[in-house]
Write an enzyme that holds these catalytic residues in place. Sequence first.
Site, PDB file in Angstrom:
ATOM      1  N   GLN A  46       1.022  -1.174   0.005  1.00  0.00           N
ATOM      2  CA  GLN A  46       0.119   0.044   0.046  1.00  0.00           C
ATOM      3  C   GLN A  46       0.929   1.123  -0.049  1.00  0.00           C
ATOM      4  O   GLN A  46       0.441   2.256   0.004  1.00  0.00           O
ATOM      5  CB  GLN A  46      -1.088   0.106   1.393  1.00  0.00           C
ATOM      6  CG  GLN A  46      -0.299   0.172   2.652  1.00  0.00           C
ATOM      7  CD  GLN A  46      -1.245  -0.128   3.687  1.00  0.00           C
ATOM      8  OE1 GLN A  46      -1.506  -1.177   3.886  1.00  0.00           O
ATOM      9  NE2 GLN A  46      -1.334   1.153   4.314  1.00  0.00           N
TER      10      GLN A  46
ATOM     11  N   ASN B  70      -0.163  -9.465   5.105  1.00  0.00           N
ATOM     12  CA  ASN B  70      -0.107  -7.972   5.019  1.00  0.00           C
ATOM     13  C   ASN B  70       0.045  -7.201   3.710  1.00  0.00           C
ATOM     14  O   ASN B  70       0.070  -7.994   2.893  1.00  0.00           O
ATOM     15  CB  ASN B  70       0.866  -7.513   6.350  1.00  0.00           C
ATOM     16  CG  ASN B  70       0.747  -6.059   6.734  1.00  0.00           C
ATOM     17  OD1 ASN B  70      -0.242  -5.411   6.495  1.00  0.00           O
ATOM     18  ND2 ASN B  70       1.570  -5.560   7.615  1.00  0.00           N
TER      19      ASN B  70
ATOM     20  N   CYS C 272      -5.223   0.200   3.638  1.00  0.00           N
ATOM     21  CA  CYS C 272      -5.183  -1.241   4.140  1.00  0.00           C
ATOM     22  C   CYS C 272      -6.555  -1.951   3.904  1.00  0.00           C
ATOM     23  O   CYS C 272      -6.596  -3.073   3.449  1.00  0.00           O
ATOM     24  CB  CYS C 272      -4.407  -1.369   5.300  1.00  0.00           C
ATOM     25  SG  CYS C 272      -5.472  -0.843   6.595  1.00  0.00           S
TER      26      CYS C 272
ATOM     27  N   HIS D 257      -5.385  -0.931  11.662  1.00  0.00           N
ATOM     28  CA  HIS D 257      -4.938  -1.566  10.378  1.00  0.00           C
ATOM     29  C   HIS D 257      -5.936  -2.938   9.982  1.00  0.00           C
ATOM     30  O   HIS D 257      -6.210  -3.797  10.986  1.00  0.00           O
ATOM     31  CB  HIS D 257      -3.510  -2.058  10.488  1.00  0.00           C
ATOM     32  CG  HIS D 257      -2.990  -2.493   9.363  1.00  0.00           C
ATOM     33  ND1 HIS D 257      -2.658  -1.701   8.233  1.00  0.00           N
ATOM     34  CD2 HIS D 257      -2.146  -3.632   9.263  1.00  0.00           C
ATOM     35  CE1 HIS D 257      -1.978  -2.118   7.354  1.00  0.00           C
ATOM     36  NE2 HIS D 257      -1.647  -3.288   7.852  1.00  0.00           N
TER      37      HIS D 257
END
Length: 410
Positions: free
Chosen positions: A32, A351, A38, A330
């Site tokens: 990102q 992630n 996110c 997040h």
Amino acid sequence: SYSNALENREVYLKHPPVFSNKLEIDAPITDQKSSGRCWIFAGLNMLRQRMMKEHNLEELELSQPFVFFYDKLEKSNWFLENVLKTLDEDLDGRVVQYLLKDPVGDGGQWDMFVALVEKYGVVPKEAYPETYHTSSSGQMDGLVTTKLREYAKTMRAEHAKGRSIEEVRGLKDQMLKEIHRIISVSLGQPPKKFNWAFYNKDKKFHEFRDITPLQFYKDHVKQDCKNMVSLIHDPRNAYMKKYTVKYLGNVHGAEQVHYINLSVDQIKEYAANVIKSGRPVWFGCDVGKFHSRNKGMMDTELIDYKAAFDFGFGMTKAERLQYGESLMTHAMVLTGVHIEDGEIVRWRIENSWGDSYGNKGYLTMTDRWFDEFVYQIVLEKDDLPREVLDVLEQDAVVLPPWDPMGALAK
């Protein structure tokens, strides 16, 4: 840093990145970059799993910039609608000042993601790739925010002159045209139609021509996001209740953001069952707590503050929420779970910070960290028992705009 100087080596030795249950597909890690997208990355990374399996793909990335474009436009409209709702509120009051603080920030929540893909669809990354301002959104966000605050001033001034709310709403079309121009110049116009061509793992060529983003979402993604439910763990409030947050959202006219509050043990049980069935789980957490970026580990005993400072920490999860010490910051994707003797020990996380982070882009989260710092997961309705689904029929308890359950994942 504390995570390097005070790291508890025993945590790494006890929790290697090995999992008894892991998704079959390891999709390429996304990045990102210098943006707060996110929640969009996590949503699209979750959606691509089914597509990769169906089309036998080695890799696939869906366009986060496409969703991001419409999020900025819709958030601008959402803000102006909220200005209209609060024209008679005190300018210096907490509500209006809260709305003015960050009207088009990058962050979001699951229901906001659903509102966007249901309205606009999805496209592959090659159909609408990154630009400077998608990867580093601060300048564009600042410009749009400046204009929106100016529009808010104009709307309130016109209403103060005696113009009705509907008359003031008539100013909005021109305002949104200017916002659309800013976003279009910064990001480029998203496609109305595109071609999708690829080779599968067997090196066979496939092509789909003249697809609209909504066709692509319905025909190829094949995930009914409206059939998914947001579950939260908020120990301040009663479980088995439905909650919402006032003024939280992005698409005017879309379904209201809502959650079912459950115990953390219920949430973990349901999430683990989904992973064992071979599907990923979107989730939100407070990612900065007891976290090593270099080694990709999150554990409540990861940093040994006691050894250095001779103290520990005494707040419960509920107290951290009440005193502003923690909230969801997040969103990521659960892709594995390790179970020993019937007990969950650790979780595997995909992630969106690039593959140089953590364990080639993946994280290991211990189960005790999950207990303390995970706040939200999203599951399909079929994954939940009837008594949980019945909570959706309740009238939602409305939390104030500044409640930590309204925090946006970035």
